[in-house]
Each structure stands twice: as structure tokens, then as C-alpha cells.
Enzyme design. Structure first.
Site, mmCIF file in Angstrom:
data_model
loop_
_atom_site.group_PDB
_atom_site.id
_atom_site.type_symbol
_atom_site.label_atom_id
_atom_site.label_comp_id
_atom_site.label_asym_id
_atom_site.label_seq_id
_atom_site.Cartn_x
_atom_site.Cartn_y
_atom_site.Cartn_z
ATOM 1 N N ARG A 100 0.643 10.486 5.647
ATOM 2 C CA ARG A 100 1.986 10.176 6.104
ATOM 3 C C ARG A 100 2.976 11.134 5.445
ATOM 4 N NH1 ARG A 100 3.602 6.204 3.886
ATOM 5 N NH2 ARG A 100 1.763 5.580 2.720
ATOM 6 N N TYR B 67 -1.780 12.822 12.502
ATOM 7 C CA TYR B 67 -2.455 12.058 11.455
ATOM 8 C C TYR B 67 -2.056 10.588 11.387
ATOM 9 C CZ TYR B 67 -4.845 10.567 7.444
ATOM 10 O OH TYR B 67 -5.694 9.871 6.643
ATOM 11 N N LYS C 60 2.014 1.468 11.041
ATOM 12 C CA LYS C 60 3.152 1.424 10.136
ATOM 13 C C LYS C 60 4.482 1.477 10.891
ATOM 14 C CE LYS C 60 0.738 0.710 6.578
ATOM 15 N NZ LYS C 60 -0.251 1.483 6.007
ATOM 16 N N HIS D 18 3.253 -5.466 4.173
ATOM 17 C CA HIS D 18 2.134 -4.556 3.900
ATOM 18 C C HIS D 18 1.106 -5.299 3.042
ATOM 19 C CE1 HIS D 18 0.891 -0.261 2.311
ATOM 20 N NE2 HIS D 18 0.112 -0.673 3.285
ATOM 21 N N SER E 122 -0.068 1.819 -0.749
ATOM 22 C CA SER E 122 -1.133 2.558 -0.087
ATOM 23 C C SER E 122 -2.156 3.063 -1.103
ATOM 24 C CB SER E 122 -0.545 3.743 0.669
ATOM 25 O OG SER E 122 0.385 3.269 1.614
ATOM 26 N N CYS F 271 -4.151 1.459 -3.030
ATOM 27 C CA CYS F 271 -4.196 0.707 -4.293
ATOM 28 C C CYS F 271 -5.091 -0.521 -4.212
ATOM 29 C CB CYS F 271 -2.791 0.311 -4.724
ATOM 30 S SG CYS F 271 -1.817 1.722 -5.252
ATOM 31 N N ASP G 203 -4.464 -4.723 5.762
ATOM 32 C CA ASP G 203 -3.319 -3.822 5.574
ATOM 33 C C ASP G 203 -1.971 -4.442 5.934
ATOM 34 O OD1 ASP G 203 -2.600 -1.105 4.752
ATOM 35 O OD2 ASP G 203 -1.970 -0.780 6.819
ATOM 36 N N ARG H 89 -10.317 9.114 6.046
ATOM 37 C CA ARG H 89 -10.299 7.711 6.497
ATOM 38 C C ARG H 89 -11.418 7.411 7.479
ATOM 39 N NH1 ARG H 89 -5.814 4.225 4.577
ATOM 40 N NH2 ARG H 89 -4.671 5.667 3.272
HETATM 41 P P1 GTP Z 1 -4.181 1.891 2.407
HETATM 42 O O1 GTP Z 1 -5.171 1.849 3.505
HETATM 43 O O2 GTP Z 1 -3.666 3.281 2.133
HETATM 44 O O3 GTP Z 1 -3.037 0.928 2.584
HETATM 45 O O4 GTP Z 1 -4.973 1.562 1.022
HETATM 46 P P2 GTP Z 1 -5.586 0.224 0.391
HETATM 47 O O5 GTP Z 1 -4.525 -0.502 -0.372
HETATM 48 O O6 GTP Z 1 -6.334 -0.540 1.409
HETATM 49 O O7 GTP Z 1 -6.593 0.800 -0.721
HETATM 50 P P3 GTP Z 1 -8.199 0.794 -0.790
HETATM 51 O O8 GTP Z 1 -8.760 -0.592 -0.869
HETATM 52 O O9 GTP Z 1 -8.706 1.658 0.297
HETATM 53 O O10 GTP Z 1 -8.462 1.478 -2.201
HETATM 54 C C1 GTP Z 1 -7.998 2.758 -2.509
HETATM 55 C C2 GTP Z 1 -8.662 3.316 -3.730
HETATM 56 O O11 GTP Z 1 -8.551 2.422 -4.835
HETATM 57 C C3 GTP Z 1 -10.153 3.554 -3.528
HETATM 58 O O12 GTP Z 1 -10.468 4.816 -4.056
HETATM 59 C C4 GTP Z 1 -10.812 2.465 -4.329
HETATM 60 O O13 GTP Z 1 -12.050 2.870 -4.829
HETATM 61 C C5 GTP Z 1 -9.810 2.169 -5.434
HETATM 62 N N1 GTP Z 1 -9.865 0.751 -5.859
HETATM 63 C C6 GTP Z 1 -9.806 -0.332 -5.044
HETATM 64 N N2 GTP Z 1 -9.933 -1.483 -5.732
HETATM 65 C C7 GTP Z 1 -10.072 -1.130 -7.037
HETATM 66 C C8 GTP Z 1 -10.237 -1.868 -8.254
HETATM 67 O O14 GTP Z 1 -10.276 -3.102 -8.275
HETATM 68 N N3 GTP Z 1 -10.339 -1.139 -9.401
HETATM 69 C C9 GTP Z 1 -10.282 0.222 -9.402
HETATM 70 N N4 GTP Z 1 -10.378 0.844 -10.572
HETATM 71 N N5 GTP Z 1 -10.144 0.952 -8.276
HETATM 72 C C10 GTP Z 1 -10.031 0.297 -7.101
HETATM 73 C C1 SPV Z 2 -1.188 3.579 4.213
HETATM 74 O O1 SPV Z 2 -0.851 4.716 3.873
HETATM 75 O O2 SPV Z 2 -0.678 2.544 3.693
HETATM 76 C C2 SPV Z 2 -2.234 3.397 5.231
HETATM 77 C C3 SPV Z 2 -2.682 4.570 5.970
HETATM 78 O O3 SPV Z 2 -2.666 2.286 5.491
HETATM 79 S S1 SPV Z 2 -1.567 5.048 7.214
HETATM 80 O O4 SPV Z 2 -1.990 4.429 8.476
HETATM 81 O O5 SPV Z 2 -1.630 6.502 7.326
HETATM 82 O O6 SPV Z 2 -0.228 4.588 6.903
HETATM 83 MN MN MN Z 3 -1.591 0.682 4.156
#
Ligand code: GTP
Ligand code: SPV
Ligand code: MN
Length: 588
Positions: free
Chosen positions: A71, A199, A208, A228, A250, A252, A279, A372
Site C-alpha cells: 500500500r 497491488y 481497505k 481493522h 498491518s 502484526c 482482517d 501474499r
Molecule cells: P495484514 O494482513 O497486513 O493486516 O497482517 P496481519 O495482522 O494479518 O499479520 P500476520 O498474521 O500475517 O503476521 C505478520 C507477521 O507477524 C508474520 O511474519 C508472522 O510470522 C508474525 N507474527 C504473527 N504472530 C506472531 C506472534 O505471536 N509472535 C511473533 N513473534 N510473530 C508473530
Molecule cells: C494490510 O496492509 O493491512 C493488509 C494488506 O491487509 S492490504 O490489502 O494490502 O491492505
Molecule cells: Mn490488514
């Protein structure tokens, strides 16, 4: 063949056609026959590559341009008539100016190309939550992703009937010019204009742009919330399920938490975890006065790197068929995909996310950190039986969280709703690769909505407070978590992933009145004995260490909150300033 007689839809499409001047127009009905044709076409032009049908049935690989991988918050605008209505946390453009500037860029942008018309709903058509959108795009990749991420087809047009109430999305890929890249939301017109990107969040306009930026504005006016947030259910051995939402910025950990695998102590006892969404949550007050949530999406657009059989087997299973991979490694030996953290065997004969011959031995990353997978939600082994319930699920607790190497403890509880809104408003997190720009810088990201709130953040906080007043004693309790605290060497102190359930169990226990808590300057902390460490290589001292509240660090944080609040001026609700003063006093 048109999927509707709705004169507002047809009139708008004619107007957009006259602007972008496509060679032909195709309505997307979402049928497999139509999508198969589009997949074949995308493969014939190299836009996508078909992966190994035995190992990854129905899966495809796509690479975006190397300059177009996340983004672009600097090129994202909220276009309201008054600048104050977009507020100090958003980039603003005057709608007239935006229509004019982008109008010139769109002029003839689809000459020689096909314009696809994608009718979709966010949330199940027929649900009280449902909203209709139409996206016009010249990208097959967008069509195929939207067909996974949203409910596409004639039902959306049936839901709309002859109403003018739909979100008008226009996307043209054009030439990906960075200076002419725009992601413009017009909340007062239910309109989204996106140009010069291909993207994810920039172009899958249901996600979003609509489900958060436009919907947050609609939600404020209509008395509901667009957030979110992931949604998950925890079923106890007696078969009762309690639902939790969680807002993390994002990349996290939302997808990971939403599909977590319970640690053995809970699995053996008969607990189950169900994923409703990973999400976005749309929340409204139900007939019983409680807060109910649906996931308006239909698929997962998940971060690939770090996803593996141990960290998130459910995500891995979700993207084992019918999935589009974007910017991951192409393993040429068996025509499959790979990313950092999938396993310890990077392929030697491979193509990296930039499309170059790649050999991991040079130390470079093969997959982009924000690569992704786009996977159908129904592929997920732990998808909730309530996923398709148009009424949604009742929420017991709301969690906020972010990446904080130091300040925030593993978990704490807000004293009441208003304090919880303060906790959400004061969230901060280290930036990630999900947006272009520096990674690892701490920034304030209230409710994980900084890049997604479609109106003035001060008004958004006021809306949260108002929702709490309406909910009264039926309001969910509000918590804050931090899985990312580190030691001096930068190692994570908490195992995270499935073990995060131990913290969720404390939260649910608190909601049920099972545990006492310890008051602290920032809120209520768990007693060390109340978070179950059975089976973990961790002592009670380690846990106590994760639960410390360092007044000096919190005083610094409070100063950061004050600085952020100052930007909001008189749109900041007084109640939140009072909460800040309480914190400042407590950590003196
Ligand atoms: P968006 O799709 O961007 O909104 O992201 P999201 O909030 O769904 O994050 P996602 O679950 O994909 O995790 C992103 C990164 O954080 C990955 O590299 C995971 O491995 C890492 N991660 C997720 N949960 C944990 C956790 O409990 N501990 C640690 N250390 N890392 C984590
Ligand atoms: C985020 O960035 O929080 C995502 C991926 O879930 S995107 O759809 O690119 O916003
Ligand atoms: Mn997201």
C-alpha cells in the site's frame, strides 16, 4: 450482457466508459467457466503462471512490478469537501481537484484494453450488514482476486435492486507511474478512484478502500463500526463458543491469531478455535443490545513470509488450493512456491519475486517481505460454522495490540469502555513491510486504523465513545496485548503464535469473572498464576518480566500520546484528554 437494469449503475458505467474508453466491456458473473477463461488468458499473456496442479491445485503465481509491492500511504487521499472532515491523520484532496486531476489520467486509460465490471457484496447478500460495491478494472489479476476476496456475481445486483446505494470503484493499472499513482476515497460520494497501481490494498477496492475507509464513514453516520480486526471464536469443552475481535496494525499478527492452533493443554481438554475473519470486522448492536460482528470478506489476503507448518498450519492449508500467490519465490524444479520461513529448504533452481533467476546462497531474500497469498476463506480447516451466518457473532472482548519491543506488557485490561477507547487511541506499533516506507519505526496507530479511517480521527474516537454509551453494560471488555516484547539482544520474550491462546484464556476468564486482577498505573494486569504456562519452556519470573510496567517508559509514551492528541485539536473528545491526564498522573 448486463447483470442489472439499475439505471444508476448503468448510467455510472456509461460515464466511466466514456472516460476510460475501453475496447470492450465484460460483466463478471463469478462463474467458474468465466473465471477459467480469464485464468487462461492471464497465463497466455504472462500476467499469471499456473502452478503444479497435483501439489497446488487451482493455484497461480503473479509478480507485481518491483516498485509496486505494498500500500502507498503517501499516495492515498481522503477527498471530503472540507479538509477538517478528513482530519490531520489523512492526506486530503479537494474532491473537485481530485476528480479533475485523476480524470485527466483516466482519460483513455483503457484504450486497447478490456474493462471488467465486478459486482460484489461486502458481507453476505441478504444480511443486515451487507453493502454493495461495483469495481471497474482493466486487470484480470484484480478480477480473480476480487472473486476470492468478496462475494461476486448476480446476487450482488439482486441485493441492490433499483437503489442508488452502492460503492462506485474505478481502477486502471495504466503505466504504474509513481508520481501519478493515486488511491482516492470520496466518502461523501461513495466513490473510490485508484490509478497506476496493481497491488493488493491499492486495487482490491472492496478491502481497505471500501470495507474500511468508505465503510468507517458510513458506519459513523449509520451508528455501526468498521474496524481493522480479526474475529475468532473459542469453543469450550461444553460446546459453548465465545467470540473475540482484535485490532493489530498491518503485518502484526491478525491472520496468525485468527487461525491459531490451541496448545496441547487446551486441545486435550477439548477447546477449539474457530476463525470468522482475519482482517476486517463490521460491528453493530444486535436486537439483544450486544455488539455483533461479521467478517465482510470472503477470503484471506495473507502475508506469506513466516507462514509455515508450525507457525500457522491453518493458513498453509488455506493456501493449498484455489490460491493466487503474489511476489513469492517460484520453485522451478516442481513448479511450486516458496518464501522465507516456509521451511529450511529454499529451492536452488528458482525465480525470485522480482522475476530474476535466484539462488538463496547469495543471501538475498527470494520472496518480498510483503508477498501474499489470496485464499478462499472456506479452505481454512478451522473456518467458523458461523462464517456464513448473516447475523454475525456476539463479541465478548475487544483486543488492541501492536509491535512494541519495550513499553507494553504482554496483556492488560482497561478499567471500562472509555478507558479502553483511550487504550486503542493511544496504540503505537513498529512499522512493517505492508506499506511502503521505513520498517521498524514506532508510530502511533490508533485502533490499527491510522491508514484506514475515512474521516477525522477525533470524530472517530467520539464515535467509539458513543457506541460504548449505547452498549452500556452489554459492552465487550477491552484489552491490550503485545506479543513482541524483546530482551536486550532483540529476541522475542513470548513464544507467540498458538501460545497466544494462553492470554486469550485469561481474557475470557476475566469476562466470566473467573480471575481477579492486579491494578497498575495503566490498567488491570493478570496475576502471574492466572496465565497457564503448562508445557512452555518459561518460568513464572519470565512471565512476571513480561508483565512489568516501567513508569519511565510510560511517561515517555504519555508524552507521545499528548503530542498526537494535540494534532487533533478540538475534535479530540474531552473524555480522552481526561484519560490521558489519569495516565500521566499514574506514571509520574
Ligand atoms: P495484514 O494482513 O497486513 O493486516 O497482517 P496481519 O495482522 O494479518 O499479520 P500476520 O498474521 O500475517 O503476521 C505478520 C507477521 O507477524 C508474520 O511474519 C508472522 O510470522 C508474525 N507474527 C504473527 N504472530 C506472531 C506472534 O505471536 N509472535 C511473533 N513473534 N510473530 C508473530
Ligand atoms: C494490510 O496492509 O493491512 C493488509 C494488506 O491487509 S492490504 O490489502 O494490502 O491492505
Ligand atoms: Mn490488514
Amino acid at each position: 450482457m448486463s447483470l442489472t437494469n439499475n439505471k444508476y449503475v448503468l448510467g455510472w458505467i456509461e460515464e466511466m466508459k466514456a472516460l476510460v474508453k475501453p475496447d470492450q466491456v465484460i460483466w463478471i458473473d463469478g462463474s467458474n467457466q468465466q473465471l477459467e477463461q480469464l485464468r487462461a488468458e492471464a497465463c497466455s499473456t504472462g500476467e499469471m503462471e499456473k502452478l503444479n496442479e497435483e501439489k497446488l491445485p487451482g493455484c497461480y503465481l503473479h509478480r507485481t512490478a518491483p516498485t509496486d509491492v505494498a500500500r502507498v500511504e503517501g499516495r492515498t487521499f481522503i477527498c471530503t469537501r472540507k479538509k477538517e472532515d478528513a482530519g490531520p491523520t489523512n492526506n486530503w484532496m479537494d474532491p473537485k481537484e481530485a476528480y479533475e486531476t485523476l480524470g485527466k489520467l483516466y482519460d483513455g486509460a483503457m484504450k486497447g484494453r478490456t474493462m471488467y465490471i465486478i459486482p460484489y457484496t461486502m458481507a453476505h447478500s441478504g444480511s443486515p450488514f451487507a453493502k454493495v460495491g461495483i469495481e471497474l478494472t482493466d486487470s484480470i489479476y484484480v478480477v480473480l482476486n476480487m472473486c476470492i476476496m468478496t462475494r461476486v456475481g448476480p446476487k450482488a445486483m439482486e441485493q441492490l435492486g433499483d437503489s442508488p446505494d452502492f460503492v462506485k470503484g474505478l481502477h486502471a493499472k495504466k503505466d504504474l507511474s509513481e508520481k501519478d499513482k493515486y488511491i482516492c476515497q470520496f466518502p461523501e460520494d461513495n466513490t473510490i478512484w485508484s490509478i497506476n497501481s496493481g497491488y493488493g490494498g491499492n486495487v482490491l477496492l472492496g478491502k481497505k478502500c471500501f470495507a474500511l475507509r468508505i465503510a468507517s464513514f458510513q458506519a459513523k453516520n449509520e451508528g455501526w463500526m468498521a474496524e481493522h480486526m480479526l474475529i475468532l471464536g473459542i469453543e469450550n469443552p461444553q460446546g459453548e463458543t465465545k467470540y473475540i475481535t482484535a485490532a493489530f496494525p498491518s503485518a502484526c499478527g491478525k491472520t496468525n491469531l485468527a487461525m491459531l492452533i490451541p496448545p496441547e493443554i487446551y486441545a486435550k481438554a477439548g477447546y477449539k478455535v474457530w476463525c470468522v475473519g482475519d482482517d476486517i470486522a463490521w460491528l453493530r448492536i444486535g436486537p439483544d443490545g450486544r455488539l455483533w460482528a461479521v467478517n465482510p470478506e470472503y477470503g484471506f489476503f495473507g502475508v506469506a513470509p513466516g507462514t509455515n507448518a508450525k507457525s500457522n498450519p491453518n493458513a498453509l492449508a488455506s493456501c493449498s488450493r484455489g490460491t493466487i500467490f503474489t511476489n513469492v519465490v517460484h520453485n522451478l524444479d516442481d513448479n511450486t512456491v516458496w518464501w522465507e520461513g516456509l521451511d529450511k529448504n529454499p529451492p536452488r533452481n528458482a525465480i525470485n519475486w522480482k522475476g530474476e533467476k535466484w539462488d538463496y546462497t547469495d543471501g538475498s531474500k527470494g520472496a518480498h517481505p510483503n508477498s501474499r497469498f489470496t485464499a478462499p476463506a472456506k479452505n481454512c480447516p478451522c473456518i467458523s460454522p458461523e462464517f456464513d451466518n448473516p447475523q454475525g457473532v456476539p463479541i465478548s472482548a475487544i483486543i488492541f495490540g501492536g509491535r512494541r519491543a519495550k513499553t507494553a506488557p504482554l496483556v492488560y485490561e482497561s478499567r471500562d469502555w472509555a478507558h479502553g477507547v483511550f487504550v486503542g487511541s493511544a496504540m503505537a506499533s513498529e512499522t512493517t513491510a505492508a506499506a511502503s516506507g521505513a520498517v521498524g519505526v514506532v508510530r502511533r496507530d490508533p485502533m490499527a486504523m491510522l491508514p484506514f479511517c475515512g474521516y477525522n480521527m477525533g470524530d472517530y474516537f467520539a464515535h467509539w465513545l458513543e457506541m460504548g454509551e449505547k452498549l452500556g453494560d452489554k459492552a465487550p471488555r477491552i484489552y491490550n496485548v503485545n506479543w513482541f516484547r524483546t530482551d536486550e539482544e532483540g529476541h522475542f520474550l513470548w513464544p507467540g503464535f498458538g501460545d497466544n491462546m494462553r492470554v486469550l484464556m485469561w481474557i475470557l476468564g476475566r469476562c466470566e469473572g473467573k480471575f481477579d486482577a492486579v491494578e497498575s498505573p495503566i490498567g488491570n494486569l493478570p496475576k502471574v498464576d492466572d496465565i497457564d504456562l503448562t508445557g512452555l519452556d518459561m518460568t513464572k519470573e519470565d512471565l512476571a518480566n513480561l508483565l512489568t510496567v516501567d513508569k519511565k517508559l510510560w511517561a515517555e509514551d504519555a508524552a507521545g500520546i499528548r503530542e498526537f492528541y494535540a494534532k487533533l485539536g478540538d475534535r479530540l473528545p474531552k473524555k480522552l484528554m481526561e484519560e490521558l491526564e489519569i495516565l500521566e498522573n499514574n506514571v509520574k
